[in-house]
Design a protein around this motif. Structure first.
Motif, PDB file in Angstrom:
ATOM      1  N   UNK A 140     -21.841   6.438  -8.552  1.00 29.77           N
ATOM      2  CA  UNK A 140     -21.572   7.668  -9.290  1.00 29.77           C
ATOM      3  C   UNK A 140     -21.285   7.404 -10.759  1.00 29.77           C
ATOM      4  N   UNK A 141     -20.517   6.353 -11.033  1.00 33.99           N
ATOM      5  CA  UNK A 141     -20.183   6.033 -12.424  1.00 33.99           C
ATOM      6  C   UNK A 141     -21.421   5.731 -13.262  1.00 33.99           C
ATOM      7  N   UNK A 142     -22.438   5.155 -12.652  1.00 36.03           N
ATOM      8  CA  UNK A 142     -23.666   4.859 -13.403  1.00 36.03           C
ATOM      9  C   UNK A 142     -24.164   6.094 -14.153  1.00 36.03           C
ATOM     10  N   UNK A 143     -24.136   7.232 -13.479  1.00 34.61           N
ATOM     11  CA  UNK A 143     -24.759   8.424 -14.045  1.00 34.61           C
ATOM     12  C   UNK A 143     -23.852   9.071 -15.093  1.00 34.61           C
ATOM     13  N   UNK A 144     -22.552   9.089 -14.871  1.00 33.81           N
ATOM     14  CA  UNK A 144     -21.679   9.619 -15.918  1.00 33.81           C
ATOM     15  C   UNK A 144     -21.706   8.716 -17.150  1.00 33.81           C
ATOM     16  N   UNK A 145     -21.879   7.407 -16.960  1.00 33.34           N
ATOM     17  CA  UNK A 145     -22.029   6.530 -18.123  1.00 33.34           C
ATOM     18  C   UNK A 145     -23.214   6.980 -18.980  1.00 33.34           C
ATOM     19  N   UNK A 146     -24.342   7.252 -18.347  1.00 32.20           N
ATOM     20  CA  UNK A 146     -25.514   7.693 -19.110  1.00 32.20           C
ATOM     21  C   UNK A 146     -25.270   9.049 -19.749  1.00 32.20           C
ATOM     22  N   UNK A 153     -29.584   6.344  -7.516  1.00 30.53           N
ATOM     23  CA  UNK A 153     -29.001   6.166  -8.853  1.00 30.53           C
ATOM     24  C   UNK A 153     -29.957   5.483  -9.825  1.00 30.53           C
ATOM     25  N   UNK A 154     -30.728   4.509  -9.356  1.00 32.20           N
ATOM     26  CA  UNK A 154     -31.663   3.846 -10.247  1.00 32.20           C
ATOM     27  C   UNK A 154     -32.765   4.780 -10.712  1.00 32.20           C
ATOM     28  N   UNK A 155     -33.264   5.597  -9.785  1.00 32.45           N
ATOM     29  CA  UNK A 155     -34.291   6.572 -10.146  1.00 32.45           C
ATOM     30  C   UNK A 155     -33.739   7.610 -11.114  1.00 32.45           C
ATOM     31  N   UNK A 156     -32.488   7.989 -10.927  1.00 32.35           N
ATOM     32  CA  UNK A 156     -31.863   8.954 -11.833  1.00 32.35           C
ATOM     33  C   UNK A 156     -31.748   8.373 -13.236  1.00 32.35           C
ATOM     34  N   UNK A 177     -33.567   6.019 -14.611  1.00 23.59           N
ATOM     35  CA  UNK A 177     -34.894   5.931 -15.215  1.00 23.59           C
ATOM     36  C   UNK A 177     -35.383   7.317 -15.635  1.00 23.59           C
ATOM     37  N   UNK A 178     -35.150   8.313 -14.797  1.00 22.79           N
ATOM     38  CA  UNK A 178     -35.569   9.678 -15.128  1.00 22.79           C
ATOM     39  C   UNK A 178     -34.884  10.164 -16.407  1.00 22.79           C
ATOM     40  N   UNK A 179     -33.576   9.954 -16.486  1.00 24.29           N
ATOM     41  CA  UNK A 179     -32.831  10.429 -17.651  1.00 24.29           C
ATOM     42  C   UNK A 179     -33.231   9.661 -18.915  1.00 24.29           C
ATOM     43  N   UNK A 180     -33.492   8.357 -18.781  1.00 24.82           N
ATOM     44  CA  UNK A 180     -33.941   7.584 -19.932  1.00 24.82           C
ATOM     45  C   UNK A 180     -35.290   8.092 -20.439  1.00 24.82           C
ATOM     46  N   UNK A 181     -36.190   8.387 -19.512  1.00 21.22           N
ATOM     47  CA  UNK A 181     -37.494   8.911 -19.912  1.00 21.22           C
ATOM     48  C   UNK A 181     -37.379  10.320 -20.482  1.00 21.22           C
ATOM     49  N   UNK A 182     -36.485  11.112 -19.939  1.00 20.93           N
ATOM     50  CA  UNK A 182     -36.302  12.484 -20.420  1.00 20.93           C
ATOM     51  C   UNK A 182     -35.806  12.500 -21.862  1.00 20.93           C
ATOM     52  N   UNK A 183     -34.884  11.604 -22.158  1.00 18.09           N
ATOM     53  CA  UNK A 183     -34.249  11.612 -23.483  1.00 18.09           C
ATOM     54  C   UNK A 183     -34.903  10.652 -24.461  1.00 18.09           C
ATOM     55  N   UNK A 184     -35.679   9.691 -23.949  1.00 17.94           N
ATOM     56  CA  UNK A 184     -36.209   8.657 -24.811  1.00 17.94           C
ATOM     57  C   UNK A 184     -35.148   7.702 -25.317  1.00 17.94           C
ATOM     58  N   UNK A 185     -34.089   7.544 -24.538  1.00 17.46           N
ATOM     59  CA  UNK A 185     -32.973   6.710 -24.958  1.00 17.46           C
ATOM     60  C   UNK A 185     -32.591   5.722 -23.857  1.00 17.46           C
ATOM     61  N   UNK A 186     -32.007   4.597 -24.286  1.00 16.30           N
ATOM     62  CA  UNK A 186     -31.427   3.586 -23.399  1.00 16.30           C
ATOM     63  C   UNK A 186     -32.460   2.866 -22.543  1.00 16.30           C
ATOM     64  N   UNK A 187     -33.727   2.926 -22.960  1.00 14.38           N
ATOM     65  CA  UNK A 187     -34.768   2.090 -22.397  1.00 14.38           C
ATOM     66  C   UNK A 187     -35.761   1.816 -23.520  1.00 14.38           C
ATOM     67  N   UNK A 188     -36.169   0.568 -23.719  1.00 18.42           N
ATOM     68  CA  UNK A 188     -37.100   0.284 -24.808  1.00 18.42           C
ATOM     69  C   UNK A 188     -38.424   1.016 -24.634  1.00 18.42           C
TER      70      UNK A 188
END
Length: 231
Positions: free
Chosen positions: A12-18, A72-75, A77-88
């Motif tokens: 759960x903490x993974x997602x609130x961190x993002x 959680x991992x899929x979430x 990746x989804x959020x990183x792709x949605x925002x264009x942040x926190x993934x190169x």
């Protein structure tokens, strides 16, 4: 707006961190896993594996109906792709990030979870099992430390989703601490993430949702969490 189905556990903490880092609008929908909320029919429509967390994005990129994501991992990746942040954005950096994200999902998380179960929650002590998971967690921490001797963050660049996935799985069980004294690079990395304001905000959300987090589980909570399904 994102609905976050959440309980303050490492996953759960993974997602609130993002979400706190990205400043996205979200609301928490508590999923009290000690009372079996993860088995409720409405929740299973979002997370069919009856695990937490899950999200529902009410403004997906395609402009369509709300989109749910579980695991959680899929979430992340989804959020990183949605925002264009926190993934190169480059192929090599993105690939490295996903390697370490999946390393956490397939290795550190499950092995540390089993370590915690057999050292803290199991009804009887089985020395072979305890030693087996202790050795494997120690091996994985060594892998992590060697990576962090070479780079500041797991992608090789800036702080990102692989770090967010891994950080909550370090020092999870106060009643069964793991000796990390030899892992100086891991300690540096861990301290840097802990000092981030978004990390403090993310963990504060957990305390709001479950002020009793960290207390010993009741027999009923153990039955629900480690059995098959609540009666």
């Amino acid at each position: 707006m994102i609905d976050l189905y959440y309980w303050p556990t490492p996953n759960g903490h993974k997602i609130t961190l993002f979400l706190e880092e990205a400043g996205l609008d979200y609301q928490i929908k508590p999923v009290n896993i000690g009372k079996g909320a993860q088995f409720e029919a409405n929740y299973l429509r979002i997370s069919p594996n009856n695990k937490m967390p899950a999200i529902v994005d009410h403004a997906p990129a395609d402009g369509g109906a709300p989109l749910s994501v579980f695991e959680s991992g899929a979430i992340l990746q989804y959020l990183a792709d949605k925002t264009g942040r926190f993934i190169p954005s480059d192929v090599r950096g993105r690939t490295t990030t996903l390697e370490w994200l999946f390393w956490q999902m397939g290795g550190l998380g499950p092995m540390t979870g089993q370590y915690g179960h057999f050292h803290v929650y199991a009804p009887e002590a089985i020395d072979y099992v305890k030693e087996r998971y202790a050795r494997e967690v120690d091996r994985l921490l060594g892998v992590l430390d060697r990576r962090l001797q070479e780079v500041d963050y797991l992608s090789g660049g800036d702080y990102g989703i692989a770090d967010m996935a891994t950080y909550p799985w370090i020092d999870v069980y106060a009643r069964a601490p793991i000796d990390r004294s030899a892992y100086t690079a891991l300690a540096r990395w861990h301290d840097a993430i802990r000092a981030r304001p978004a990390t403090e905000r993310a963990y504060a959300r957990g305390a709001e949702v479950n002020p009793d987090a960290g207390k010993p589980l009741s027999d009923e909570e153990k039955r629900v969490l480690f059995g098959t399904k609540p009666a």
